[in-house]
Design a protein around this motif. Sequence first.
Motif, PDB file in Angstrom:
ATOM      1  N   SER A 106      29.504  -3.059  -3.906  1.00 52.54           N
ATOM      2  CA  SER A 106      28.863  -2.847  -2.499  1.00 52.54           C
ATOM      3  C   SER A 106      27.909  -3.884  -2.276  1.00 52.54           C
ATOM      4  CB  SER A 106      28.569  -1.690  -2.292  1.00 52.54           C
ATOM      5  OG  SER A 106      27.406  -1.274  -3.071  1.00 52.54           O
ATOM      6  N   PRO A 107      27.969  -4.635  -1.231  1.00 56.37           N
ATOM      7  CA  PRO A 107      26.663  -5.458  -1.133  1.00 56.37           C
ATOM      8  C   PRO A 107      25.339  -5.076  -1.208  1.00 56.37           C
ATOM      9  CG  PRO A 107      28.387  -5.738   0.680  1.00 56.37           C
ATOM     10  CD  PRO A 107      28.588  -4.367   0.087  1.00 56.37           C
ATOM     11  N   ARG A 108      25.225  -3.584  -0.944  1.00 61.22           N
ATOM     12  CA  ARG A 108      24.028  -2.989  -1.296  1.00 61.22           C
ATOM     13  C   ARG A 108      23.619  -3.003  -2.926  1.00 61.22           C
ATOM     14  NH1 ARG A 108      23.235   2.706   1.388  1.00 61.22           N
ATOM     15  NH2 ARG A 108      24.058   1.289   3.239  1.00 61.22           N
ATOM     16  N   LYS A 109      24.580  -3.019  -3.639  1.00 62.21           N
ATOM     17  CA  LYS A 109      24.125  -2.722  -4.855  1.00 62.21           C
ATOM     18  C   LYS A 109      23.993  -4.155  -5.642  1.00 62.21           C
ATOM     19  CE  LYS A 109      26.732  -0.091  -7.645  1.00 62.21           C
ATOM     20  NZ  LYS A 109      27.841   0.335  -8.316  1.00 62.21           N
ATOM     21  N   ILE A 110      24.663  -5.225  -4.942  1.00 58.50           N
ATOM     22  CA  ILE A 110      24.439  -6.552  -5.450  1.00 58.50           C
ATOM     23  C   ILE A 110      23.000  -6.938  -5.123  1.00 58.50           C
ATOM     24  CG2 ILE A 110      25.125  -9.095  -5.062  1.00 58.50           C
ATOM     25  CD1 ILE A 110      27.951  -8.066  -4.665  1.00 58.50           C
ATOM     26  N   LEU A 111      22.699  -6.671  -3.703  1.00 54.70           N
ATOM     27  CA  LEU A 111      21.244  -6.805  -3.076  1.00 54.70           C
ATOM     28  C   LEU A 111      20.224  -6.434  -4.067  1.00 54.70           C
ATOM     29  CD1 LEU A 111      19.643  -8.338  -1.259  1.00 54.70           C
ATOM     30  CD2 LEU A 111      19.921  -6.692   0.440  1.00 54.70           C
ATOM     31  N   THR A 112      20.476  -5.032  -4.106  1.00 58.85           N
ATOM     32  CA  THR A 112      19.329  -4.138  -5.187  1.00 58.85           C
ATOM     33  C   THR A 112      19.279  -4.848  -6.629  1.00 58.85           C
ATOM     34  OG1 THR A 112      20.307  -1.995  -4.111  1.00 58.85           O
ATOM     35  CG2 THR A 112      19.119  -1.919  -6.234  1.00 58.85           C
ATOM     36  N   SER A 113      20.193  -5.226  -7.317  1.00 56.84           N
ATOM     37  CA  SER A 113      20.129  -5.969  -8.457  1.00 56.84           C
ATOM     38  C   SER A 113      19.217  -7.348  -8.155  1.00 56.84           C
ATOM     39  CB  SER A 113      21.527  -6.283  -9.006  1.00 56.84           C
ATOM     40  OG  SER A 113      21.421  -7.124 -10.400  1.00 56.84           O
ATOM     41  N   ARG A 114      19.835  -8.057  -7.372  1.00 59.06           N
ATOM     42  CA  ARG A 114      18.952  -9.419  -7.056  1.00 59.06           C
ATOM     43  C   ARG A 114      17.350  -8.925  -6.631  1.00 59.06           C
ATOM     44  NH1 ARG A 114      22.926 -13.542  -6.767  1.00 59.06           N
ATOM     45  NH2 ARG A 114      24.309 -12.977  -8.331  1.00 59.06           N
ATOM     46  N   ALA A 115      17.396  -8.343  -5.863  1.00 59.59           N
ATOM     47  CA  ALA A 115      15.795  -7.848  -5.312  1.00 59.59           C
ATOM     48  C   ALA A 115      14.943  -7.475  -6.634  1.00 59.59           C
ATOM     49  CB  ALA A 115      15.952  -6.809  -4.123  1.00 59.59           C
ATOM     50  N   LEU A 116      15.471  -6.442  -7.415  1.00 58.25           N
ATOM     51  CA  LEU A 116      14.871  -5.912  -8.434  1.00 58.25           C
ATOM     52  C   LEU A 116      14.607  -7.262  -9.495  1.00 58.25           C
ATOM     53  CD1 LEU A 116      16.568  -2.606  -9.292  1.00 58.25           C
ATOM     54  CD2 LEU A 116      14.163  -2.788  -8.602  1.00 58.25           C
ATOM     55  N   ALA A 117      15.616  -8.069  -9.639  1.00 47.80           N
ATOM     56  CA  ALA A 117      15.048  -9.148 -10.567  1.00 47.80           C
ATOM     57  C   ALA A 117      14.135 -10.101 -10.067  1.00 47.80           C
ATOM     58  CB  ALA A 117      16.305 -10.007 -10.749  1.00 47.80           C
ATOM     59  N   VAL A 118      14.218 -10.267  -8.761  1.00 48.89           N
ATOM     60  CA  VAL A 118      13.111 -11.099  -8.147  1.00 48.89           C
ATOM     61  C   VAL A 118      11.636 -10.231  -8.230  1.00 48.89           C
ATOM     62  CG1 VAL A 118      12.209 -12.156  -5.884  1.00 48.89           C
ATOM     63  CG2 VAL A 118      14.608 -12.362  -6.379  1.00 48.89           C
ATOM     64  N   ALA A 119      11.595  -8.904  -7.903  1.00 45.76           N
ATOM     65  CA  ALA A 119      10.533  -8.256  -8.150  1.00 45.76           C
ATOM     66  C   ALA A 119       9.691  -8.344  -9.773  1.00 45.76           C
ATOM     67  CB  ALA A 119      10.540  -6.772  -7.778  1.00 45.76           C
ATOM     68  N   ILE A 120      10.537  -8.309 -10.401  1.00 42.58           N
ATOM     69  CA  ILE A 120      10.263  -8.242 -11.821  1.00 42.58           C
ATOM     70  C   ILE A 120       9.779  -9.579 -12.343  1.00 42.58           C
ATOM     71  CG2 ILE A 120      11.054  -8.083 -14.348  1.00 42.58           C
ATOM     72  CD1 ILE A 120      13.025  -5.934 -13.249  1.00 42.58           C
ATOM     73  N   GLU A 121      10.549 -10.552 -11.698  1.00 42.32           N
ATOM     74  CA  GLU A 121      10.086 -12.120 -11.849  1.00 42.32           C
ATOM     75  C   GLU A 121       8.582 -12.294 -11.387  1.00 42.32           C
ATOM     76  OE1 GLU A 121      12.501 -15.353 -10.943  1.00 42.32           O
ATOM     77  OE2 GLU A 121      14.213 -14.348 -11.841  1.00 42.32           O
ATOM     78  N   SER A 122       8.570 -11.906 -10.126  1.00 36.96           N
ATOM     79  CA  SER A 122       6.892 -11.948  -9.401  1.00 36.96           C
ATOM     80  C   SER A 122       5.848 -11.177 -10.304  1.00 36.96           C
ATOM     81  CB  SER A 122       7.153 -11.402  -8.052  1.00 36.96           C
ATOM     82  OG  SER A 122       8.200 -12.102  -7.457  1.00 36.96           O
ATOM     83  N   PHE A 123       6.466  -9.935 -10.643  1.00 35.42           N
ATOM     84  CA  PHE A 123       5.190  -9.210 -11.512  1.00 35.42           C
ATOM     85  C   PHE A 123       4.974  -9.688 -12.852  1.00 35.42           C
ATOM     86  CE2 PHE A 123       4.239  -5.959 -14.638  1.00 35.42           C
ATOM     87  CZ  PHE A 123       3.329  -5.253 -13.957  1.00 35.42           C
ATOM     88  N   GLY A 124       5.959 -10.528 -13.504  1.00 35.51           N
ATOM     89  CA  GLY A 124       5.646 -11.180 -14.909  1.00 35.51           C
ATOM     90  C   GLY A 124       4.744 -12.158 -14.443  1.00 35.51           C
ATOM     91  N   ALA A 125       5.148 -13.091 -13.309  1.00 32.02           N
ATOM     92  CA  ALA A 125       4.440 -14.396 -12.994  1.00 32.02           C
ATOM     93  C   ALA A 125       2.943 -14.166 -12.703  1.00 32.02           C
ATOM     94  CB  ALA A 125       4.820 -15.158 -11.977  1.00 32.02           C
ATOM     95  N   VAL A 126       2.585 -13.106 -11.987  1.00 28.78           N
ATOM     96  CA  VAL A 126       1.292 -12.757 -11.801  1.00 28.78           C
ATOM     97  C   VAL A 126       0.787 -11.717 -12.545  1.00 28.78           C
ATOM     98  CG1 VAL A 126      -0.215 -11.693  -9.974  1.00 28.78           C
ATOM     99  CG2 VAL A 126       1.738 -12.986  -9.289  1.00 28.78           C
TER     100      VAL A 126
END
Length: 506
Positions: A106-126
Amino acid sequence: MTSLSLPRLLRHDLTLSWRRLCAFLRAKNDAQGFAIIGAVVLALHGAGWWFATSLTQAAADDGRVFLMAAGMVIVLPWLFSQGLTGATRALYSRGDLDLLLSSPLSPRKILTSRALAVAIESFGAVGLFLLPIADDAALQDGVVWLAIGPALAATVLVTTGLALAATLGLFALLGPKRTRSVGQVLATLVGAWFVILAQIFNFLPADWRAALHAQMSAPAPGGLFDPATPLWLPARAAAGEFFALTIWTALGLAVFAASVALLGRAFARGALSAAGDAHAMPVACAKDRGFRCDRAGALRRKEWRLLARDPYLVSQVLLQSLYTLPIALVIWKALGGGGALAVSISPALVAIAAQLAAALAFLAASSEQASDFVASAPVSPREILRRKLEAVAAPVGLFLALPLGALAWVDPRVGAITLGFALAAAASTAALNFWKPLENRRGDLIKTHAQNKLVGLVEHGLSLCFAIAALLACLDLWQTIFPIGAAMGLLWLNAPRPARMAPRAA
């Protein structure tokens, strides 16, 4: 765990993020990457001890909530910029979205995975920079400082959800062609706000700072500086208030979940449109123009087209120039207020001109795909270099025209000195990059001179020499000749030498 599970998708996305990080760190394997990050974390814990001491003292004097509010004002645009960059990358930089979206996922599952990866990257960078300071402060003043960690995580969820919505909104408004450039430029500008906010309080007049301090010391009920209002919820959460931290965490989860749930189909449409646009063949529909035998103009236009291929890289160049603004503040503070403002701005403008010219020249040199063709043309290498310098000078001049004009209006003498040294610095650093080009890709601007450390050192040395010379010249000091001589020496050492002819055999 099935093959279509969300954890497996997230693991795949995080693996790709880790590979990008290892490539950035130039780590040859995972063990090297972990070792580098571990060393950086230990170093930041040691370097942050003094800063944590200052923070705990400031919290004791002015209150932890006000201190956290100042931090949130700086961190929020930083995180939003990270989210915009990650969301744009999720739409454009991967070539597997069309394959994933054609699968039973489902597109929602794909978006959830990508969005979580972006959030984890942002958390790590800051978090890499903030959490070591929070740990040091907790050792000095109590565990309440550890609330910065969960408050930062909740803030990351909020900004990632908003950044995802903003990116898809741009996509619907501008289409797939322009969204990538506009989104990346917007992320750069929002990130620049982080640099400006870090110093804006020091630029305010003394009476303004006193008035702001008085309002924060005795805030009006329900006013802008009242910590009891909902606007201060993130600051109270970071300050360790349990109820505020619970509400802020719930709000972050709600914003993130709502963004993923509501934008899944829009993300699928946008990703497919972006993939289709990337593979679309351009159709030439413009009229054929008559051939103009303008050799100089043709060379300049060629360089400008190379620079205009990717507005994001140009915006990254402009962002680098903002990092020199705190230099002007430091010099102004050291010289004392009043008329010293013009003198303090002069070396900053010279350094900006040098950095802009160097970065634009690097872009033009690294984007050259017809070097053999240009070398075989009936044009001397000296003229090619001159036209390249002219092409680089035009955008640098446009960027610096307004501040140089204002500086000349305030003090014509300082303005003339600044103009002369800015031209010399820009020409020197640009020529250096054209003399010693690197075989990098255009996207490697952030890793400029990664293959040749000497070129980077010489470039910074030239920028520093001309900035110091401008400052000394504005102060009417004869010692100006020393940094000028040092810059000329660096240029002479790095100038190309004519190839020697091999001796003929007898």
